[in-house]
Each structure stands twice: as structure tokens, then as C-alpha cells.
Design a protein around this motif. Structure first.
Motif, PDB file in Angstrom:
ATOM      1  N   SER A 154      74.334 -37.451 -46.921  1.00  0.00           N
ATOM      2  CA  SER A 154      73.744 -38.671 -47.461  1.00  0.00           C
ATOM      3  C   SER A 154      72.235 -38.457 -47.585  1.00  0.00           C
ATOM      4  CB  SER A 154      74.042 -39.871 -46.557  1.00  0.00           C
ATOM      5  OG  SER A 154      73.495 -39.684 -45.258  1.00  0.00           O
ATOM      6  N   ALA A 155      71.631 -39.109 -48.567  1.00  0.00           N
ATOM      7  CA  ALA A 155      70.208 -38.883 -48.838  1.00  0.00           C
ATOM      8  C   ALA A 155      69.638 -40.095 -49.569  1.00  0.00           C
ATOM      9  CB  ALA A 155      70.022 -37.618 -49.674  1.00  0.00           C
ATOM     10  N   TYR A 156      68.320 -40.066 -49.771  1.00  0.00           N
ATOM     11  CA  TYR A 156      67.621 -41.099 -50.532  1.00  0.00           C
ATOM     12  C   TYR A 156      67.109 -40.479 -51.831  1.00  0.00           C
ATOM     13  CZ  TYR A 156      67.296 -45.418 -47.809  1.00  0.00           C
ATOM     14  OH  TYR A 156      67.568 -46.619 -47.208  1.00  0.00           O
ATOM     15  N   SER A 157      67.348 -41.123 -52.960  1.00  0.00           N
ATOM     16  CA  SER A 157      66.903 -40.598 -54.256  1.00  0.00           C
ATOM     17  C   SER A 157      65.396 -40.532 -54.358  1.00  0.00           C
ATOM     18  CB  SER A 157      67.461 -41.462 -55.392  1.00  0.00           C
ATOM     19  OG  SER A 157      66.976 -42.788 -55.306  1.00  0.00           O
ATOM     20  N   HIS A 172      73.589 -37.366 -38.828  1.00  0.00           N
ATOM     21  CA  HIS A 172      72.552 -36.839 -39.711  1.00  0.00           C
ATOM     22  C   HIS A 172      71.416 -36.211 -38.894  1.00  0.00           C
ATOM     23  CE1 HIS A 172      70.342 -36.443 -43.400  1.00  0.00           C
ATOM     24  NE2 HIS A 172      71.257 -37.114 -44.073  1.00  0.00           N
ATOM     25  N   SER A 173      70.979 -35.024 -39.327  1.00  0.00           N
ATOM     26  CA  SER A 173      69.849 -34.361 -38.665  1.00  0.00           C
ATOM     27  C   SER A 173      68.518 -34.727 -39.312  1.00  0.00           C
ATOM     28  CB  SER A 173      70.023 -32.840 -38.738  1.00  0.00           C
ATOM     29  OG  SER A 173      69.978 -32.402 -40.087  1.00  0.00           O
ATOM     30  N   PHE A 174      68.591 -35.486 -40.429  1.00  0.00           N
ATOM     31  CA  PHE A 174      67.419 -35.940 -41.172  1.00  0.00           C
ATOM     32  C   PHE A 174      66.567 -34.773 -41.670  1.00  0.00           C
ATOM     33  CE2 PHE A 174      68.983 -39.839 -40.136  1.00  0.00           C
ATOM     34  CZ  PHE A 174      69.149 -39.978 -38.768  1.00  0.00           C
ATOM     35  N   ASN A 211      65.112 -41.557 -41.837  1.00  0.00           N
ATOM     36  CA  ASN A 211      66.372 -41.940 -41.207  1.00  0.00           C
ATOM     37  C   ASN A 211      66.660 -43.399 -41.560  1.00  0.00           C
ATOM     38  OD1 ASN A 211      68.533 -42.466 -39.555  1.00  0.00           O
ATOM     39  ND2 ASN A 211      67.340 -42.582 -37.681  1.00  0.00           N
ATOM     40  N   PRO A 212      67.183 -43.671 -42.802  1.00  0.00           N
ATOM     41  CA  PRO A 212      67.370 -45.064 -43.201  1.00  0.00           C
ATOM     42  C   PRO A 212      68.405 -45.766 -42.344  1.00  0.00           C
ATOM     43  CG  PRO A 212      68.389 -43.556 -44.763  1.00  0.00           C
ATOM     44  CD  PRO A 212      67.659 -42.724 -43.778  1.00  0.00           C
ATOM     45  N   GLU A 213      68.253 -47.114 -42.277  1.00  0.00           N
ATOM     46  CA  GLU A 213      69.163 -47.893 -41.438  1.00  0.00           C
ATOM     47  C   GLU A 213      70.591 -47.765 -41.947  1.00  0.00           C
ATOM     48  OE1 GLU A 213      66.147 -48.980 -39.048  1.00  0.00           O
ATOM     49  OE2 GLU A 213      68.211 -49.568 -38.775  1.00  0.00           O
ATOM     50  N   LYS A 269      85.917 -32.232 -46.587  1.00  0.00           N
ATOM     51  CA  LYS A 269      84.817 -31.344 -46.213  1.00  0.00           C
ATOM     52  C   LYS A 269      83.967 -31.979 -45.099  1.00  0.00           C
ATOM     53  CE  LYS A 269      85.426 -28.368 -49.708  1.00  0.00           C
ATOM     54  NZ  LYS A 269      86.302 -29.106 -50.613  1.00  0.00           N
ATOM     55  N   LYS A 270      83.073 -31.154 -44.533  1.00  0.00           N
ATOM     56  CA  LYS A 270      82.146 -31.640 -43.509  1.00  0.00           C
ATOM     57  C   LYS A 270      80.976 -32.342 -44.200  1.00  0.00           C
ATOM     58  CE  LYS A 270      81.234 -29.061 -39.908  1.00  0.00           C
ATOM     59  NZ  LYS A 270      80.653 -28.016 -39.028  1.00  0.00           N
ATOM     60  N   ILE A 271      80.732 -33.599 -43.812  1.00  0.00           N
ATOM     61  CA  ILE A 271      79.688 -34.413 -44.448  1.00  0.00           C
ATOM     62  C   ILE A 271      78.717 -34.889 -43.377  1.00  0.00           C
ATOM     63  CG2 ILE A 271      79.209 -36.412 -45.908  1.00  0.00           C
ATOM     64  CD1 ILE A 271      82.121 -36.355 -46.791  1.00  0.00           C
ATOM     65  N   MET A 272      77.432 -34.708 -43.620  1.00  0.00           N
ATOM     66  CA  MET A 272      76.392 -35.217 -42.723  1.00  0.00           C
ATOM     67  C   MET A 272      76.013 -36.630 -43.181  1.00  0.00           C
ATOM     68  SD  MET A 272      72.919 -33.267 -41.480  1.00  0.00           S
ATOM     69  CE  MET A 272      72.251 -33.080 -43.127  1.00  0.00           C
ATOM     70  N   MET A 273      76.307 -37.614 -42.334  1.00  0.00           N
ATOM     71  CA  MET A 273      76.178 -39.020 -42.748  1.00  0.00           C
ATOM     72  C   MET A 273      75.319 -39.782 -41.747  1.00  0.00           C
ATOM     73  SD  MET A 273      77.398 -40.986 -45.255  1.00  0.00           S
ATOM     74  CE  MET A 273      79.003 -40.310 -45.679  1.00  0.00           C
TER      75      MET A 273
END
Length: 745
Positions: free
Chosen positions: A186-189, A170-172, A743-745, A140-144
Motif C-alpha cells: 500500500s502507498a500514497y500517490s 508496513h515498514s513505511f 504511515n497514513p492512518e 501473494k505477500k502484501i505489505m499493508m
């Protein structure tokens, strides 16, 4: 010269005071000058938010100033924290476990503290039917985001080929995920779940920890060049950790500081959510803040190496900073302390000897007393453990060898003679991976509380148990004591209950679906008969036909609501808000109920202001309006009227359905939306029947919209239902908040 007999006693008592005065003077000389602070730069990995609370606290509370430092915090503005520190743009930086990969590539960096004991980096996808498994994202398409190395390791460990997936930058913002432009992101909890919850979006979370990839997060690091000034590194580290301790003990104060002084990108509620999640990742009540576990870093190195993500095998010892204060220039302090020590020692030795004999005798008596007390306590605790009302075993901390089992543990695991047999803790786990996760949790957190595990007896009979474990010293060995609670019967009951509930929902759905068509056909046939010329003259026949028509209509309405309710219980109804017109929906329902209202001589009225489209699920809201209007007609006498009005506040739309009907008592109002009162619905003004199921559906559908339904009613004075829904202005505010995703490193 004669010396008074009490001189020795006087000098002995005066010695501590003399020593304290000298040390206090030395300490005062050692304090840094507040007029000559060293400026250092800390490069944050994202914008100002609670993620960096400890550093704000260290500045605000003067901890850095006390350490002789003036600290400047630099937000992320493009680039990379590791690169900025290496090139001298910053003295210290914050990044993730990707720092080890940079180190293996030759970057001159060194880790000085692990702030987050667990990484907040996760993958999220929108919840769909049966898509809660990580393998659904394959292809699938994943934003990373960049440098999400642990996510790549997670996918590889699950056998998901990264090259087969369509990775985009990632578009944040979660907008692309919500609109379906990407399948996962991808994301931050600590951030994205708050935004998705606010928008009422259902989602899945995939955590690398589910595959045993438990990396650190928010690492505090510096460069090898900066390490040449170890005194400054130590001072900065200790002040930062002190700031983190204060921030976690005073969350509301620091949240106010961030919001009022640093940034208002996040609301107070958002910062509170972030603070709660940050505390879970730092685990300050379990692990010392900043603690570095060398064994975990060696495991991280193995995982990176296993998936070919390292350029070489870096030495963990040289990667981790070790505090060394020996290089600090304290020769002056040593010299002064030696002088004090020589003078004090001369007095101390002379005065100490005459007390020594008495002290030794006293200590001997105390030692014998303590040994006796310890013996009695050991007997007492062994008796408590042996006769505890639940299974208990004790195992070696390093090897897992079982050292002791009480009689209930022997019964639980089917062991008749523990003393003649040797067992290992892993022998009682069905899956070896469960034991490894259990043991890793013990090593990381120091304890386990009520973890649900599937275990087995020595006869390979499986059972479910809640297991709790904590470290102790047993027979002079480091060990773990574990307690067990067999929950197999409860699991069976829950499984049976779920199956019965699923069967019930399926049965109701089938009944409603199969009866819907014939009832609908009968209803249409009655309409044709009633409207046929000549039937109106036969008033008695028309009366009976009208009763049949009303009965079939109420039965059809019940089946419609029952079918919707059953689908909702099974999770088959998807909440799909789009930009719609509430005025058009209301007018459409007025046309639908026009005939029913005329037959009962009830007037339908509207009070519609400017049509302001906003986001709502038109099918759900249409069901709500139909139930409310149908009930209003049912409970309004001939000659009455029903009014629907729409008004707007700053953030909400208010939709009111008001009738002049028979009203309701306070007792009925208090149970109006309860499923326990479904069969207690009042009859209509012409004997119409109902179950109250429609109102239960109305409340559930309004909750999907993060809205509220209110009721005002008095007997014989009518009833007013008010729907309060967030409108477009509120949705736009949530969209603006979504742009603040970091926008984490």
C-alpha cells in the motif's frame, strides 16, 4: 419650522454613510482580542509535509489568530488520530474515510470538511512481464498499513480473497518491495511514486477508483464534545479552509515555509511533486475546498456495508457537521442593528416612495428589452448547436433522458427521426458500468473533458468517441450538453501500427538470433585458420583471410547489437542494478579486446583509481563498454592508443574512453545517437563497416541508469566518450529518503 426643500435628498444620500459608520463600530467591537487567544490542538495523520500545507498557511498568515485561536500542530508519533481526539488529547484531527467505520462503532466523532476529494491511497507492485492486472496479487505477500479500509474494499470488489493473501505490517519504506520481499505494498500517490522514479524502478499502480471505489482523503474531523463550542469549531474550520486556499495559490512560498520551518525530511523537489499530486486530489479549480457531498458519503456507506465492514447503518446526516451560527451570542449586535434599522427605515420609506414610480417605469422598459434580447439569444444558440460541425446531444441531469440531438448526433447514432422516438443516454453505452462512471464523474466534478468511451448506435454498431459534457439549463430543466468526436478510425490505425511494429521487432529478433550462431561459428573457424602454422607465409592468402575475419567480426557485432536492440524495443531487457566493480569490468574488456588491438598495433591503456563499487547493471554496462572500445579500435590508426579512465565526484562516477583516432565532424556528432542515421556510420581506418546501432543502444542503457553520455571529438584529433553514472553515495541518499515514507492512518 420651515424645512429646506432639498432636506429629503440630503438625508437620503447621507443615510448610507451613517449606516456604514455604525456597522463599522459594531464590527470593530466584534473582533477577537489578540491577547486572549484560545489554544486548540490539531492532530496530523503523519509527519510534516505538503499534505498539511493549508494548516501551515493558516498559522503563518494569521488566519487562526484573526479567528481568536492559537493552533498547535502535533505530528504522528504512534497511536491513532481518532483515538487522540476522542480522549481529548487533540481538539481536531485528520484521518481517512475509515472515520465512518469508527462512527458506526459508536465513536463520538463528526466530519467537518473533506480536504481531498479523492483518496491518495493506492497499491503498487514492481512491473514485470504481463503483471499489470490487479488479480496478479492474489495469494501473494502484501505489505499493508493499518486502517487501509478502502484497499480492503477494493480487493473484495475485485473478488480477491484477503484471507488467501499474506498480509504483513508496513515498514513505511519501499525497500521491501524493491528487494522482492513483498509482491505489493500500500502507498500514497503523493509520495511513493516520487521515490520509485528517483531510483529508476518501474512499477504498476492499482487504484481503488478503477473499481468505482472513490473515497475521500484527509478528512478534517472533531469530537461531539468539541462540537458543544460551535463558535470555535466554525472559526477553526473557516480559518483552515482559508489557509488551504492560500497554500494552493502560493505553492512555492508554502514549500519554502515547510522546508525551512517545519521539516527537511523531504527535498524541495519532493515537496514540489507532493504539491502537484495534492492539487490533483483536492481539485480546487473544480470543487470548493472542504466540500462535503452527502450522496458520495451514502455511496461510501453502501460499499462498506456491502463488504461487511460496518457494525450498523450510520446516519449520514448526523455524521456530517452543519454550520450553525445561530447559537452565537450576538444579541447585542441584533439590538444595535434594530435601532439603526428603525431609524433608517423611517427615513428610507419617506424618501423611497417618490422614486418608486420612476423606478417601476424604468424597470418595465428594461424587462421588455431583456426578454427580447433573451429570445434572440436563444434563437442564435439553437442555430449554433444545430449547425455545429460535430454531434451534440442534451440530456436530463437526473434521469439521463435525451431532450435534444442535432442532425449530426442523429447520424452518429443511426437515428432517422428523433422527434418520434424516446432515448436515454445509457442506451448509447456498450457497458453500463462506463455510463455509471461517466455520470459519477459529472456529479463529482461538474464536467467531463475528452473522455475516451466505447459507444454504440441504435443498431448496436460500436465506435470509439471522445466525449465532453458540461451542465446547462435547457427548457427550464437541469441538463447536460455533450459533444462527441468519433475516433474509431484513429484507434484502428493505432492498433494496426502497434501490430506492425510488434511484427517488425519480432522479425528483427528472429533474424538476429538465427544468424548469430552461424556467423559466430564462421568467425571461430577463421581464427583457427589464421593461427594455423604455415598460413602466415602466404601473405596474399593471409590478407584475404584477415579481411574475411574483420567482415565476419563486424557482422557478428551488428547481430549482437541488433538482437539487443530488438529485445529492448519489446521490453524484454530488465534493468537489474547490483553492487559491482567498474574496474573489474574494464579490465575484463581489455582482455577481451587485447587480440584485436595487437592485430591493429593499437595500445590499450588504463587510468584506474581506487576501486569504489557502486550500483549498476553489469550486463548493460558491459555492452556499452564493448561498443565504445570496439569503435575506438576501429577508428584508431596503427600506432595510436586508447585510454580508459575512471574518476569520482561527490555523486557520480565518470568513465572515459578516449582514443587518438580520426575523430568526427560536428555534423556527425549532432546525429550520433539518432536512429534516423543508423546507416550513415563512417568506415574504420582499415575499411571496417558499422551501422551506428551500438551507440543508440549505449545511450538507451545509460538512460536506464539515470546517467548521461557525452562526446568530445574533432577531426584527426581523436574522440572521447564520457559516461556519467550516479554512484553509491547518491544511491544511499535515495535510500535515506525512502525511510521518510509516511504511515497514513
Amino acid at each position: 419650522m420651515d424645512v429646506p426643500r432639498n432636506t429629503g435628498k440630503f438625508l437620503y444620500k447621507a443615510l448610507p454613510v451613517f449606516t456604514f459608520i455604525m456597522l463599522f463600530g459594531i464590527f470593530a467591537l466584534a473582533q477577537p482580542s489578540t491577547s486572549n487567544l484560545e489554544t486548540v490542538v490539531l492532530r496530523l495523520k503523519w509527519k510534516h509535509q505538503f499534505q498539511f500545507a493549508g494548516y501551515y498557511a493558516a498559522i503563518e498568515k494569521g488566519y487562526y489568530k484573526e479567528a481568536g485561536l492559537h493552533v498547535q500542530l502535533v505530528e504522528e508519533s504512534g497511536g491513532n488520530a481518532v483515538t487522540d481526539v476522542i480522549h481529548g488529547k487533540a481538539n481536531f484531527g485528520i484521518t481517512n474515510s475509515e472515520l465512518l467505520i469508527k462512527y458506526s462503532q459508536g465513536a463520538p466523532v463528526i466530519l467537518i470538511a473533506n480536504i481531498f476529494q479523492h483518496s491518495p491511497l493506492i497499491l503498487v507492485s514492481l512491473k514485470q512481464e504481463n503483471n499489470d492486472n490487479i488479480h496478479f496479487i492474489s495469494g501473494k505477500k502484501i505489505m499493508m498499513e493499518q486502517n487501509a479500509t478502502e484497499i480492503f474494499a477494493y480487493l473484495k470488489s475485485e473478488g480477491i480473497a484477503i484471507e488467501d493473501s499474506n498480509l504483513i505490517n508496513h515498514s513505511f519504506s519501499p525497500e521491501a518491495l524493491i528487494q522482492g520481499d513483498v509482491y505489493a505494498s500500500s502507498a500514497y500517490s503523493t509520495d511513493e511514486p516520487y521515490l520509485l522514479n528517483k531510483m529508476g524502478v518501474r512499477y504498476n499502480i492499482y487504484s481503488p477508483r478503477a473499481s468505482g471505489i472513490d473515497f475521500y482523503g484527509d478528512l478534517l474531523f472533531t469530537s461531539q464534545k468539541e462540537l458543544k463550542n460551535k463558535k470555535r469549531v466554525d472559526a477553526f474550520l473557516q480559518a483552515s479552509l482559508k489557509g488551504w486556499k492560500y497554500a494552493l495559490e502560493n505553492e512555492q512560498e508554502i514549500i519554502g515555509l515547510i522546508y525551512n520551518k517545519y521539516s527537511q525530511r523531504h527535498t524541495i523537489e519532493h515537496l514540489e511533486f507532493e504539491a502537484e499530486q495534492t492539487r490533483r486530489l483536492i481539485m480546487p479549480d473544480v470543487v470548493e475546498i472542504g466540500y462535503i457531498n452527502k450522496n458520495r458519503w451514502e455511496r461510501i456507506r453502501e460499499i462498506y456495508a456491502e463488504f461487511g465492514m460496518l457494525h450498523n447503518t450510520p446516519d449520514i446526516d448526523s455524521f456530517i457537521y452543519t454550520k450553525d451560527n445561530a447559537q452565537t451570542d450576538i444579541s447585542l449586535y441584533y439590538f444595535m442593528l434594530i435601532i439603526i434599522a428603525i431609524a433608517a427605515l423611517s427615513l428610507f420609506i419617506a424618501l423611497r416612495f417618490y422614486r418608486l414610480n420612476i423606478t417601476l417605469k424604468s424597470e418595465s422598459r428594461n424587462r421588455l428589452k431583456k426578454e427580447h434580447l433573451l429570445t434572440e439569444m436563444e434563437k442564435r444558440y439553437r442555430n449554433l448547436v444545430e449547425n455545429a460541425p460535430y454531434p451534440i446531444l442534451i440530456s436530463k441531469a437526473d434521469s439521463g433522458e435525451i431532450l435534444y440531438m442535432n442532425h449530426l448526433a442523429c447520424e452518429q447514432f443511426g437515428i432517422k427521426d428523433f422527434d418520434t422516438l424516446k432515448f436515454n443516454y445509457i442506451d448509447f453505452f456498450i457497458e453500463e458500468s462506463d455510463y455509471l462512471i461517466f455520470n459519477q464523474t459529472l456529479l463529482t466534478t461538474g464536467h467531463v473533458r475528452d473522455i475516451d468511451l466505447k459507444m454504440k448506435t441504435i443498431a448496436n454498431e460500436s465506435f470509439h468517441a471522445y466525449v465532453s459534457s458540461t451542465p446547462i439549463t435547457f427548457d427550464n430543466e437541469q441538463a447536460y450538453i455533450s459533444g462527441f468526436l468519433d475516433i474509431s478510425y484513429r484507434i484502428q490505425l493505432e492498433t494496426g501500427l502497434k501490430q506492425a511494429n510488434d511484427t517488425k521487432d519480432k522479425f528483427l529478433s528472429i533474424i538476429a538470433h538465427d544468424l548469430r550462431s552461424p556467423i559466430s561459428g564462421l568467425n571461430s573457424l577463421l581464427d583457427l585458420i589464421i593461427l594455423k602454422p604455415g598460413f602466415a607465409a602466404d601473405t596474399e592468402l593471409m590478407h584475404y583471410l584477415t579481411i574475411m575475419k574483420e567482415t565476419t567480426q563486424s557482422t557478428f557485432d551488428l547481430l549482437e547489437n541488433l538482437l539487443l536492440w530488438a529485445r529492448n524495443q519489446k521490453g524484454e531487457i530488465k534493468f537489474s542494478p547490483t553492487l559491482n566493480s567498474i574496474n573489474k569490468l574494464i579490465l575484463s574488456n581489455f582482455q577481451f579486446f587485447a587480440s584485436s588491438a595487437r592485430q591493429k598495433n593499437v595500445e590499450l591503456r588504463t587510468q584506474l583509481n581506487e576501486d569504489i563499487p557502486f550500483y549498476f547493471d553489469s550486463e548493460m554496462l558491459n555492452t556499452v563498454l564493448r561498443n565504445l572500445i570496439n569503435n575506438a579500435i576501429k577508428y584508431t590508426k596503427s600506432g595510436g592508443h586508447i585510454t580508459i579512465s575512471v574518476t569520482y565526484s561527490q555523486q557520480h562516477a565518470h568513465i572515459a574512453v578516449k582514443d587518438t583516432g580520426i575523430g568526427m565532424s560536428q555534423h556527425l556528432l549532432s546525429h550520433l545517437f539518432s536512429e534516423n542515421y543508423l546507416t550513415k556510420s563512417e568506415k574504420g581506418t582499415q575499411g571496417e563497416t558499422g551501422t551506428g546501432l551500438g551507440l543508440v543502444l549505449c545511450q538507451e542503457f545509460i538512460k536506464y541508469h539515470h546517467g548521461e553520455i557525452k562526446v568530445k571529438s574533432e577531426p584527426n584529433k581523436g574522440t572521447e566518450f564520457i559516461l556519467i553514472l550516479p554512484h553509491n553515495a547518491y544511491m544511499e541518499e535515495i535510500k535515506e529518503q525512502s525511510l521518510s515514507v509516511k504511515n497514513p492512518e
